[in-house]
Motif scaffolding. Structure first.
Motif, PDB file in Angstrom:
ATOM      1  N   UNK A  73      -0.067  -9.663 -11.085  1.00  9.30           N
ATOM      2  CA  UNK A  73      -0.432  -8.462 -10.356  1.00  9.30           C
ATOM      3  C   UNK A  73      -1.050  -8.876  -9.025  1.00  9.30           C
ATOM      4  N   UNK A  74      -0.575  -8.266  -7.948  1.00  4.52           N
ATOM      5  CA  UNK A  74      -1.098  -8.552  -6.615  1.00  4.52           C
ATOM      6  C   UNK A  74      -1.956  -7.363  -6.186  1.00  4.52           C
ATOM      7  N   UNK A  75      -3.241  -7.585  -5.985  1.00  4.14           N
ATOM      8  CA  UNK A  75      -4.178  -6.470  -5.776  1.00  4.14           C
ATOM      9  C   UNK A  75      -3.769  -5.517  -4.666  1.00  4.14           C
ATOM     10  N   UNK A  76      -3.216  -6.035  -3.554  1.00  7.27           N
ATOM     11  CA  UNK A  76      -2.843  -5.137  -2.466  1.00  7.27           C
ATOM     12  C   UNK A  76      -1.727  -4.189  -2.883  1.00  7.27           C
ATOM     13  N   UNK A  77      -0.787  -4.673  -3.684  1.00  7.67           N
ATOM     14  CA  UNK A  77       0.307  -3.817  -4.166  1.00  7.67           C
ATOM     15  C   UNK A  77      -0.251  -2.730  -5.081  1.00  7.67           C
ATOM     16  N   UNK A  78      -1.098  -3.121  -6.017  1.00  5.83           N
ATOM     17  CA  UNK A  78      -1.677  -2.151  -6.947  1.00  5.83           C
ATOM     18  C   UNK A  78      -2.502  -1.110  -6.208  1.00  5.83           C
ATOM     19  N   UNK A  79      -3.300  -1.564  -5.256  1.00  7.34           N
ATOM     20  CA  UNK A  79      -4.189  -0.645  -4.537  1.00  7.34           C
ATOM     21  C   UNK A  79      -3.403   0.348  -3.699  1.00  7.34           C
ATOM     22  N   UNK A  80      -2.408  -0.124  -2.958  1.00  6.36           N
ATOM     23  CA  UNK A  80      -1.661   0.804  -2.104  1.00  6.36           C
ATOM     24  C   UNK A  80      -0.802   1.732  -2.948  1.00  6.36           C
ATOM     25  N   UNK A  81      -0.283   1.245  -4.072  1.00  2.00           N
ATOM     26  CA  UNK A  81       0.520   2.124  -4.930  1.00  2.00           C
ATOM     27  C   UNK A  81      -0.333   3.247  -5.512  1.00  2.00           C
ATOM     28  N   UNK A  82      -1.529   2.921  -5.986  1.00  6.71           N
ATOM     29  CA  UNK A  82      -2.400   3.966  -6.532  1.00  6.71           C
ATOM     30  C   UNK A  82      -2.767   4.991  -5.453  1.00  6.71           C
ATOM     31  N   UNK A  83      -2.918   4.529  -4.221  1.00  8.97           N
ATOM     32  CA  UNK A  83      -3.252   5.450  -3.135  1.00  8.97           C
ATOM     33  C   UNK A  83      -2.045   6.297  -2.740  1.00  8.97           C
ATOM     34  N   UNK A  84      -0.865   5.671  -2.663  1.00  6.58           N
ATOM     35  CA  UNK A  84       0.328   6.371  -2.175  1.00  6.58           C
ATOM     36  C   UNK A  84       0.889   7.364  -3.183  1.00  6.58           C
ATOM     37  N   UNK A  85       0.391   7.357  -4.403  1.00 11.83           N
ATOM     38  CA  UNK A  85       0.813   8.350  -5.384  1.00 11.83           C
ATOM     39  C   UNK A  85       0.385   9.747  -4.952  1.00 11.83           C
ATOM     40  N   UNK A  86      -0.733   9.845  -4.250  1.00 16.32           N
ATOM     41  CA  UNK A  86      -1.264  11.151  -3.848  1.00 16.32           C
ATOM     42  C   UNK A  86      -0.407  11.747  -2.730  1.00 16.32           C
ATOM     43  N   UNK A 140       7.477  -6.218 -10.134  1.00 13.79           N
ATOM     44  CA  UNK A 140       7.561  -7.653 -10.372  1.00 13.79           C
ATOM     45  C   UNK A 140       8.915  -8.224  -9.971  1.00 13.79           C
ATOM     46  N   UNK A 141       9.972  -7.426 -10.012  1.00 18.72           N
ATOM     47  CA  UNK A 141      11.294  -7.917  -9.623  1.00 18.72           C
ATOM     48  C   UNK A 141      11.327  -8.313  -8.150  1.00 18.72           C
ATOM     49  N   UNK A 142      10.371  -7.813  -7.380  1.00 18.22           N
ATOM     50  CA  UNK A 142      10.287  -8.176  -5.973  1.00 18.22           C
ATOM     51  C   UNK A 142       9.047  -8.997  -5.661  1.00 18.22           C
ATOM     52  N   UNK A 143       7.917  -8.654  -6.281  1.00 14.50           N
ATOM     53  CA  UNK A 143       6.655  -9.304  -5.913  1.00 14.50           C
ATOM     54  C   UNK A 143       6.607 -10.767  -6.323  1.00 14.50           C
ATOM     55  N   UNK A 144       7.420 -11.182  -7.308  1.00 10.36           N
ATOM     56  CA  UNK A 144       7.415 -12.604  -7.662  1.00 10.36           C
ATOM     57  C   UNK A 144       7.789 -13.467  -6.458  1.00 10.36           C
ATOM     58  N   UNK A 145       8.538 -12.888  -5.519  1.00  6.67           N
ATOM     59  CA  UNK A 145       8.930 -13.616  -4.307  1.00  6.67           C
ATOM     60  C   UNK A 145       8.092 -13.204  -3.098  1.00  6.67           C
ATOM     61  N   UNK A 146       7.903 -11.885  -2.911  1.00  3.85           N
ATOM     62  CA  UNK A 146       7.279 -11.383  -1.689  1.00  3.85           C
ATOM     63  C   UNK A 146       5.803 -11.049  -1.862  1.00  3.85           C
ATOM     64  N   UNK A 147       5.244 -11.258  -3.029  1.00  3.88           N
ATOM     65  CA  UNK A 147       3.831 -11.018  -3.351  1.00  3.88           C
ATOM     66  C   UNK A 147       3.317  -9.711  -2.738  1.00  3.88           C
ATOM     67  N   UNK A 148       2.282  -9.748  -1.907  1.00  7.84           N
ATOM     68  CA  UNK A 148       1.650  -8.517  -1.425  1.00  7.84           C
ATOM     69  C   UNK A 148       2.544  -7.694  -0.504  1.00  7.84           C
TER      70      UNK A 148
END
Length: 571
Positions: free
Chosen positions: A325-338, A193-201
């Motif tokens: 919450x920006x869906x693209x951020x959440x989705x890529x983060x959950x994927x990139x954990x692997x 959130x410290x970044x996405x509030x400005x840069x969103x997805x």
């Protein structure tokens, strides 16, 4: 599951690279500056331990290149760790400059002040949060601490020896000298959130490079302080996120760095009770905020449970009334954990050799780097609209910057081995106004310290081409000496490391960018990292269309006018 995660990461990277032509969602997003998060995360109610503030003169950048005049490797004391934290991510000064940035007039007012730090960050958002897990050998009471960047203190969040939790997360990579050789760890986390509030997805792309920039500072500070550090990027973040009380979709551990203490540290300071103030009641009020009406959802999923063992119970203060919450951020983060269960060879993800007759560069002028690292970090800043010419950038200055920056691709890490392994990145040059070098585009070959021609001067001139491909307004390309591009092979990196390869690549890119900043600062040059170029057009200009290599981040290099109306108030 692994292939699905790789596909998600590839889709996100493709959206990032094409965002100059196809905007990323959400469309027509407007930043709510009034409700932005605090730049300095804090835990109201947690005991605070003041850290030493004195910053010694450290080895010079030249010494770090040659290996001369470095202190012996002796491990970490509290003083040295405090220096590492302050110079890399703590607040060092207040800065006001006259430049072309749109908000320059506001910066003269205290509420809009720019507080300088040693490490670069996209948009000055600084989304990395640093936690210390102190074990039995630490000079501190065993437990979990948060580094408060604004006040240069440690906030004690938990009293318990939880080193085994970190070792379990690291698995076989916990320590080359045995499982109990290290019992303290720095955990570098990202709070989106410290970044996405400005840069969103676009957030995830930026913050993973911000992490690399900070690690680049640590790579240089560690040998200058005599305290070895190695970064772990492959581990299980779930137990660490539970330990810290995170909602992993909002904040997560991205890097673990073991800390080995010496017995020459000063006695641990006494924890002072945290001041209770309006901040505490504000945090309570923020936690009662209602749901958002914006095109995104409030983050409310709890992390962990009492059955997970000891974990942090303190809640951080959240200034924002609405956390989106920006869906693209959440989705890529959950994927990139692997990550790949068994990574392939790092060399298979490295840039391939290029043909062509090399254009020799002058030998690196390492004597121009003879400034203490502490001084360089305290002086580093982004150029914004301050580039001016003449005089021109010289080929020697360009070559010195390229050589120092490219060395960051060989950092020791669990994914690359103790010798740093082959680089996953390559540096390119759009030579615009460089004395001693023909205008055109080039690939940098560190092995030969030479440039390989990639393309001639564009029709209409290099300045016009660069300005046309830059979709922001804070730089005039005709005043820039050269544009450096950092590239990688995202698909090949994902093939070798799995979905987490995206984070590995971006961390290296951030490290190289930070080293370019520091080399330029030592040479009294201007430097500015930007993500505002049309990657597709820049790739075409470099002849990358039929390859799997892509430009990822750009750095502008040139000169500043000698007479400026700048103010830096050192803290």
């Amino acid at each position: 599951m692994q292939q699905e995660a790789v596909a998600v990461v590839r889709e996100y990277t493709e959206a990032v690279f094409r965002r100059a032509q196809v905007p990323m969602e959400p469309f027509n997003f407007e930043v709510d500056w009034v409700d932005q998060p605090s730049r300095h995360l804090s835990y109201p109610g947690a005991p605070r331990l003041p850290l030493p503030t004195a910053v010694p003169d450290l080895a010079t950048l030249r010494d770090l290149v040659t290996g001369e005049n470095l202190p012996p490797v002796r491990g970490w004391s509290l003083d040295r760790l405090a220096t590492l934290l302050r110079l890399s991510y703590g607040v060092l000064d207040r800065r006001m400059t006259v430049n072309w940035n749109q908000d320059a007039a506001k910066r003269a007012h205290f509420e809009h002040a720019v507080w300088g730090r040693g490490t670069a960050s996209g948009g000055g958002m600084y989304p990395v949060e640093i936690y210390l897990v102190a074990g039995a050998s630490s000079p501190l009471l065993p437990g979990v601490y948060h580094y408060h960047t604004g006040q240069h203190v440690l906030e004690r969040l938990l009293v318990a020896d939880v080193a085994d939790t970190v070792r379990t997360a690291l698995g076989d990579a916990a320590s080359p000298d045995g499982p109990a050789a290290e019992d303290s760890f720095l955990l570098a986390t990202l709070r989106f959130w410290k970044n996405s509030f400005k840069y969103n997805s676009f957030c995830y792309h930026v913050v993973t490079q911000d992490l690399g920039a900070m690690l680049g500072s640590w790579d240089l500070l560690a040998p200058a302080l005599g305290g070895p550090l190695r970064r772990h990027l492959r581990f299980d973040p779930a137990p660490l996120d539970r330990l810290l009380g995170f909602d992993s979709d909002a904040q997560s551990v991205f890097t673990v760095v073991p800390v080995r203490w010496t017995d020459d540290g000063r006695p641990a300071p006494t924890a002072a009770p945290a001041a209770r103030s309006a901040t505490t009641s504000a945090a309570s009020a923020a936690s009662q905020a209602g749901p958002s009406t914006a095109p995104a959802a409030i983050l409310s999923r709890p992390a962990g449970s009492p059955a997970d063992g000891p974990r942090v119970r303190h809640e951080p203060f959240e200034r924002s009334q609405r956390v989106l919450e920006f869906p693209q951020v959440t989705t890529v983060h959950r994927a990139a954990v692997h990550s790949a269960p068994t990574p392939g060879r790092v060399a298979d993800a490295a840039p391939v050799d290029l043909p062509g007759d090399p254009v020799a560069l002058p030998a690196p002028q390492i004597d121009r780097l003879a400034q203490p690292l502490s001084t360089v970090l305290a002086s580093r800043n982004s150029s914004f609209g301050r580039f001016r010419r003449p005089p021109e950038l010289t080929a020697a200055e360009l070559g010195t910057t390229l050589a120092f920056a490219a060395a960051g691709g060989h950092h020791p890490a669990d994914v690359k081995g103790p010798d740093g392994g082959p680089a996953l990145t390559r540096l390119w040059v759009f030579a615009n106004h460089v004395d001693g070098l023909d205008t055109g585009s080039y690939a940098y070959c560190g092995r030969q310290h030479a440039l390989l021609p990639a393309g001639p001067e564009p029709e209409g001139g290099m300045s016009a081409f660069l300005q046309q491909q830059y979709f922001l307004t804070n730089y005039t390309m005709s005043q820039v000496g050269a544009v450096l591009a950092i590239s990688g092979r995202p698909d090949a990196v994902l093939d070798v490391f799995g979905p987490r390869g995206y984070r590995v690549l971006n961390a290296e890119i951030g490290t190289i960018a930070q080293r370019a900043y520091l080399s330029a600062t030592a040479q009294r040059l201007g430097c500015g990292a930007v993500l505002g170029f049309d990657n597709v057009a820049m790739n075409t200009a470099l002849g990358l269309d039929d390859t799997d290599e892509r430009t990822v981040l750009f750095l502008l290099l040139g000169r500043h006018p000698e007479a400026t109306a700048d103010l830096a108030y050192r803290l």
